[in-house]
Design an enzyme around this catalytic site. Structure first.
Site, PDB file in Angstrom:
ATOM      1  N   ASP A 285       6.749  47.545 -36.352  1.00  0.00           N
ATOM      2  CA  ASP A 285       7.563  47.696 -35.657  1.00  0.00           C
ATOM      3  C   ASP A 285       7.392  49.083 -35.813  1.00  0.00           C
ATOM      4  O   ASP A 285       7.071  50.017 -36.511  1.00  0.00           O
ATOM      5  CB  ASP A 285       8.714  47.893 -37.401  1.00  0.00           C
TER       6      ASP A 285
ATOM      7  N   ASP B 107      -0.151  48.714 -37.037  1.00  0.00           N
ATOM      8  CA  ASP B 107       1.178  48.407 -37.784  1.00  0.00           C
ATOM      9  C   ASP B 107       2.301  47.640 -36.246  1.00  0.00           C
ATOM     10  O   ASP B 107       1.703  47.622 -35.477  1.00  0.00           O
ATOM     11  CB  ASP B 107       1.674  49.547 -37.802  1.00  0.00           C
TER      12      ASP B 107
END
Length: 282
Positions: free
Chosen positions: A19, A17
């Protein structure tokens, strides 16, 4: 669940991932460059898989380059790309009209698949407005230019029978200023107005992880998902049948784990801890 250290000797691929894991907003986390250098040096393949549908792969490549990291477009997978691929497998793009709430990432992904994208209604010219209200699909992603007209266009189309898809259901988004509303908040407004729940493509649904593993040619036992959000990144990994690392640099906390029915395989403070574990194991 293990709170670092961890043995990664069998790991060949990572689904990462962005953010809350690599940065917050435009602020990179400490150890970012070293993390990617370690992946390259150890021969670990990866896909950066994000629920954020607002940016194109090219924009993410540029963002990482500004932070001192070089990746390729083929190492980026957004929920917008996953949604467009999912829909292209189920509809004939050149015959399917789609209204999009979203930014460059969502618009370009659907256009690249050949879908017919319609404009937002302005509701000032009745005939012109009606021409935009006959779509087959409404897709909603993060949209910083969200307007009443966009919500109204989506609402009328969904109530008229258009299929309703969300690129992701994240209710919040971590930034360097704190948590802000995410696409899930937009979906909630549309669901309230229409009485129809969206079909979610991004995490925690397994679709984006399955697409990432196909890109990597990865086996489940050799793959780890890395994320900061328990209810999306980690639950998505559980549903996909792969191991996961939850980092504490983003949204979810150790306190959140105490009441959760599912758990990550490991918990680590940040990407620096992952780098240390990789160096110790490989």
């Amino acid at each position: 669940m293990t709170y670092a250290p961890a043995d990664f000797s069998k790991i060949r691929s990572l689904i990462i991932d962005m953010d809350g894991v690599l940065w917050q907003g435009d602020a990179p986390f400490p150890g970012l460059i070293d993390f990617f250098s370690t992946l390259r040096n150890k021969g670990i393949s990866f896909v950066l898989a994000t629920n954020n549908a607002s940016h194109t792969p090219e924009q993410y490549v540029i963002k990482l380059e500004r932070m001192g990291v070089k990746v390729t477009i083929n190492e980026i997978l957004t929920s917008a790309m996953a949604t467009a691929s999912y829909l292209a497998e189920r509809y004939t793009p050149t015959e399917t009209r789609v209204f999009v709430i979203g930014e460059d990432g969502a618009v370009k992904s659907l256009a690249d698949q050949g879908f017919i994208l319609t404009d937002v209604c302005q509701f000032t010219d009745t005939e012109e407005a009606k021409s935009q209200l006959n779509v087959d699909i409404v897709v909603s992603g993060k949209d910083r230019s969200l307007t009443w007209d966009k919500l109204a266009t989506a609402t009328i189309n969904i109530r008229a029978g258009a299929a309703f898809y969300g690129t992701n259901g994240d209710t919040t988004l971590p930034t360097e200023f704190g948590l802000i509303h995410g696409n899930g908040a937009i979906l909630a407004a549309l669901e309230t107005a229409t009485g129809k729940a969206p079909i979610i493509i991004g995490k925690p649904e397994p679709t984006i992880y399955q697409q990432a593993m196909a890109i990597l040619g990865a086996l489940p036992g050799e793959t780890i998902a890395i994320g900061d959000r328990l209810e999306t990144d980690i639950l998505g990994a559980v549903r996909t049948g792969i191991q996961s690392i939850m980092v504490l640099s983003g949204v979810s906390t150790l306190e959140d784990l105490k009441s959760s029915d599912y758990q990550p395989s490991w918990v680590m403070n940040d990407i620096r801890a992952i780098t240390d574990a990789l160096n110790a194991s490989l």
